[in-house]
Design an enzyme around this catalytic site. Structure first.
Site, PDB file in Angstrom:
ATOM      1  CB  CYS A  77      -2.375   0.780  -2.544  1.00  0.00           C
ATOM      2  SG  CYS A  77      -1.989   2.586  -1.878  1.00  0.00           S
ATOM      3  CD  GLU A  92      -7.953   6.216   0.184  1.00  0.00           C
ATOM      4  OE1 GLU A  92      -7.312   5.740  -1.015  1.00  0.00           O
ATOM      5  OE2 GLU A  92      -8.535   7.223   0.085  1.00  0.00           O
TER       6      GLU A  92
HETATM    7  P1  NAD Z   1      -6.274  -6.491   4.909  1.00  0.00           P
HETATM    8  O1  NAD Z   1      -7.605  -5.920   4.327  1.00  0.00           O
HETATM    9  O2  NAD Z   1      -5.976  -7.814   4.921  1.00  0.00           O
HETATM   10  O3  NAD Z   1      -6.033  -5.558   6.171  1.00  0.00           O
HETATM   11  C1  NAD Z   1      -6.107  -4.217   6.583  1.00  0.00           C
HETATM   12  C2  NAD Z   1      -6.719  -4.020   7.883  1.00  0.00           C
HETATM   13  O4  NAD Z   1      -7.931  -4.440   8.194  1.00  0.00           O
HETATM   14  C3  NAD Z   1      -5.560  -4.703   9.119  1.00  0.00           C
HETATM   15  O5  NAD Z   1      -5.475  -3.840  10.094  1.00  0.00           O
HETATM   16  C4  NAD Z   1      -6.411  -5.904   9.343  1.00  0.00           C
HETATM   17  O6  NAD Z   1      -6.284  -6.307  10.753  1.00  0.00           O
HETATM   18  C5  NAD Z   1      -7.766  -5.224   9.184  1.00  0.00           C
HETATM   19  N1  NAD Z   1      -8.865  -6.209   9.268  1.00  0.00           N
HETATM   20  C6  NAD Z   1      -8.883  -7.550   8.816  1.00  0.00           C
HETATM   21  N2  NAD Z   1     -10.362  -8.143   8.625  1.00  0.00           N
HETATM   22  C7  NAD Z   1     -11.156  -7.127   9.173  1.00  0.00           C
HETATM   23  C8  NAD Z   1     -12.645  -7.076   9.334  1.00  0.00           C
HETATM   24  N3  NAD Z   1     -13.307  -8.067   9.158  1.00  0.00           N
HETATM   25  N4  NAD Z   1     -12.963  -5.810   9.866  1.00  0.00           N
HETATM   26  C9  NAD Z   1     -12.147  -4.776  10.253  1.00  0.00           C
HETATM   27  N5  NAD Z   1     -10.991  -4.938   9.998  1.00  0.00           N
HETATM   28  C10 NAD Z   1     -10.188  -5.878   9.619  1.00  0.00           C
HETATM   29  O7  NAD Z   1      -4.963  -5.634   3.858  1.00  0.00           O
HETATM   30  P2  NAD Z   1      -3.795  -5.834   4.095  1.00  0.00           P
HETATM   31  O8  NAD Z   1      -3.106  -7.359   3.488  1.00  0.00           O
HETATM   32  O9  NAD Z   1      -3.014  -5.519   5.316  1.00  0.00           O
HETATM   33  O10 NAD Z   1      -3.113  -4.731   3.078  1.00  0.00           O
HETATM   34  C11 NAD Z   1      -2.945  -4.709   1.864  1.00  0.00           C
HETATM   35  C12 NAD Z   1      -4.002  -4.389   0.814  1.00  0.00           C
HETATM   36  O11 NAD Z   1      -4.252  -3.039   1.245  1.00  0.00           O
HETATM   37  C13 NAD Z   1      -3.760  -4.445  -0.569  1.00  0.00           C
HETATM   38  O12 NAD Z   1      -4.924  -4.643  -1.193  1.00  0.00           O
HETATM   39  C14 NAD Z   1      -3.663  -2.806  -0.774  1.00  0.00           C
HETATM   40  O13 NAD Z   1      -3.667  -2.588  -2.263  1.00  0.00           O
HETATM   41  C15 NAD Z   1      -4.469  -2.118   0.131  1.00  0.00           C
HETATM   42  N6  NAD Z   1      -3.931  -0.841   0.279  1.00  0.00           N
HETATM   43  C16 NAD Z   1      -4.632   0.323  -0.248  1.00  0.00           C
HETATM   44  C17 NAD Z   1      -4.214   1.603   0.221  1.00  0.00           C
HETATM   45  C18 NAD Z   1      -4.784   2.915  -0.604  1.00  0.00           C
HETATM   46  O14 NAD Z   1      -4.599   3.951  -0.256  1.00  0.00           O
HETATM   47  N7  NAD Z   1      -5.983   2.540  -1.336  1.00  0.00           N
HETATM   48  C19 NAD Z   1      -3.160   1.748   0.755  1.00  0.00           C
HETATM   49  C20 NAD Z   1      -2.223   0.539   1.205  1.00  0.00           C
HETATM   50  C21 NAD Z   1      -2.682  -0.541   1.172  1.00  0.00           C
END
Ligand code: NAD
Length: 494
Positions: free
Chosen positions: A294, A260
């Site tokens: 998002c 997502e």
């Molecule tokens: P992010 O991708 O930086 O982090 C998300 C999660 O992934 C965190 O728990 C982080 O620690 C983990 N992570 C980071 N690097 C990783 C790796 N290499 N392997 C596995 N896990 C890893 O995102 P963010 O900044 O926390 O959130 C914002 C983003 O999330 C925005 O782009 C937003 O649109 C998206 N988002 C999408 C939805 C949806 O339902 N489509 C919902 C909420 C947020």
């Protein structure tokens, strides 16, 4: 009848492995984005903690996968009741770690997940998911054979959560996993670990050991989970950039994957739109959670014939949105959640100003020495291809564009690598529905935006994701389809 279990939401914050609270050798902490003060210590998990949780999860799965859908649903209902009873405390903790205002006033009145409402919306989301039944399908049956397609659970799921809706998104992953007969290890964002940890401590009072676990850590923890051979599925919510890394690392053991990811949702405003009615709605979904959503509206296309009127009303409405810390009950726009995101949003403002785009910001913001506060800003018709119209700002800044023909606006709205949500606004419902059917996004609304239904598929098209995290398709994404070609035992007639 047993009483509703409870916990102390305000600490200490420890991993939950096999329903035991466990610390780690070293700790880290999150930061309150309104004050920039340290929040309490949380565990810094490493390989040993991941191995322990995976082992406990695998053991728990042996029994949990055999339970009936009825039992899983009953346990989940118990979790919902326990969370509901603690909603005040969770709301306070959420504001302290995430920054979102507790918020008593909302500009209009759909389901708005501000801190208190994030908890009630999470509970109603889980209750909605629990209504979905996964039934076996009989494909063929005669005297001799029976062909059935059924869905069997996968095993240990890693639920990776971002920082914008730490409760709602964690609850969605917990609910889908346990309802489908899987067990889950939740990994909250390092920026917002507190509510996730406490949700699972609470779940530990209701679910058997190893069914719902949590590990808190830094940026190194995610890859430990996505590469672990004992994890069967990654349920990931976060940025598109990280989603691609997750997909690459999950390929090593062909883990199942739901992604997502980010969005650049367009809202198309038709000539027939009632400006007075729709401006508060569109602005609310654009600036909700300080734009850190998002499914926030991130591009607004307004028909040329009403552009000037819409822009004036929109900018005027934005002036009414109060910026403030979580403690301020009148605040609608809280701080951006973390320093990294704060700097990123400022780049969008700097680009818009340095390139001479016309911008409208809220006039007032009292001087603050601390906190990641950004004034809500509207950018007036930036050129096509500008960063603000193509990249996800994930902050309180939104561009307005004008359009002339339907064909042109559909092309421009679809001209994005993202395809999460979209909406069309107008009183001419024939035109609005016609445009809606042509938009490339996982969820498309007419005269609404960000009003998801737990019974429906929820997911992104193109680079906004893969798979679904709601509805029947959400449960099926946590299962292997299995076709059973059975033979019926012979019945000997007397
Ligand atoms: P992010 O991708 O930086 O982090 C998300 C999660 O992934 C965190 O728990 C982080 O620690 C983990 N992570 C980071 N690097 C990783 C790796 N290499 N392997 C596995 N896990 C890893 O995102 P963010 O900044 O926390 O959130 C914002 C983003 O999330 C925005 O782009 C937003 O649109 C998206 N988002 C999408 C939805 C949806 O339902 N489509 C919902 C909420 C947020």
């Amino acid at each position: 009848m047993t009483s509703t279990p409870t916990i102390d939401v305000f600490g200490p914050y420890l991993n939950v492995i096999n329903n035991e609270l466990r610390g780690t050798a070293s700790f880290r902490n999150g930061i309150n984005p309104a004050t920039e003060e340290n929040n309490p210590n949380v565990p810094l998990s490493g390989t040993e903690d991941v191995d322990a949780a995976v082992l406990a999860g695998k053991n728990a799965f042996q029994h949990w996968c055999q339970t009936s859908q009825h039992e899983r649903k009953q346990r989940l209902m118990g979790f919902c009741a326990a969370l509901e009873a603690l909603s005040e405390d969770f709301a306070k903790l959420l504001t302290k770690e995430q920054g979102k205002p507790v918020m008593s006033q909302v500009p209009y009145n759909p389901v708005i997940p501000f801190s208190k409402i994030e908890i009630t919306s999470a509970v109603s989301w889980m209750r909605g998911l629990a209504e979905i039944e996964m039934k076996d399908t009989i494909l063929e049956e005669d005297d001799e054979k029976l062909v059935i397609v059924r869905y069997v659970p996968l095993g240990v799921v890693a639920g990776i959560v971002p920082w914008n809706f730490p409760i709602h998104l964690a609850c969605g992953k917990i609910a889908l996993s346990v309802l489908s007969g899987n067990v889950i290890i939740l990994k909250p964002s390092p920026f917002t670990p507190y509510c996730g940890i406490k949700l699972v401590e609470l779940a530990g009072k209701i679910f058997p050991p190893g069914v719902v676990q949590v590990l808190s850590g830094d940026d190194n923890l995610g890859p430990l989970l996505t590469t672990h051979p004992g994890i069967a599925k990654i349920s990931f919510t976060g940025s598109t950039e990280t989603g691609k890394k997750v997909m690459a690392s999950a390929s090593g053991s062909l883990k199942r994957l739901t992604l997502e990811l980010g969005g650049m949702d367009p809202a198309v405003v038709c000539p027939s739109a009632d400006i007075e009615v729709i401006v508060p709605k569109i602005a609310t979904v654009a600036f909700l959670n300080s734009g850190q959503l998002c499914l926030a509206i991130k591009r607004i296309y307004v028909h040329e014939s009403i552009y000037a009127e819409f822009k004036n009303a929109f900018v005027q409405f934005v002036q009414t949105l109060k910026v403030g810390s979580g403690a301020d009950e009148a605040a609608f726009i809280g701080p951006v959640q973390n320093k990294m995101q704060f700097e990123k949003v400022k780049e969008f403002l700097t680009e818009s100003k340095s390139k001479g785009f016309q911008t409208f910001s809220k006039d007032e913001v009292e001087e603050r020495e601390k906190g990641y506060f950004i004034n809500p800003t509207v950018v007036d018709r930036p050129p096509e291809g500008a960063k603000i119209g193509t990249e996800e700002p994930f902050g309180p800044i939104v561009p307005l564009f004008s359009w002339e023909t339907e064909e042109e606006v559909v092309t421009r709205a679809n001209d994005s690598p993202y395809g999460l949500g979209a909406s069309v606004w107008g009183r001419d419902l024939v035109q609005a529905n016609r445009i809606a059917r042509q938009l490339q996004a996982g969820s498309v609304w007419v005269n609404a935006h960000f009003e998801p239904n737990p019974l429906a598929a929820l997911g992104g098209h193109k680079e906004s994701g893969m798979g679904s995290e709601a509805g029947l398709s959400g449960l099926q994404a946590l299962s292997y389809p299995q076709t059973l070609y059975l033979r019926k035992p012979k019945v000997h007639k007397l």
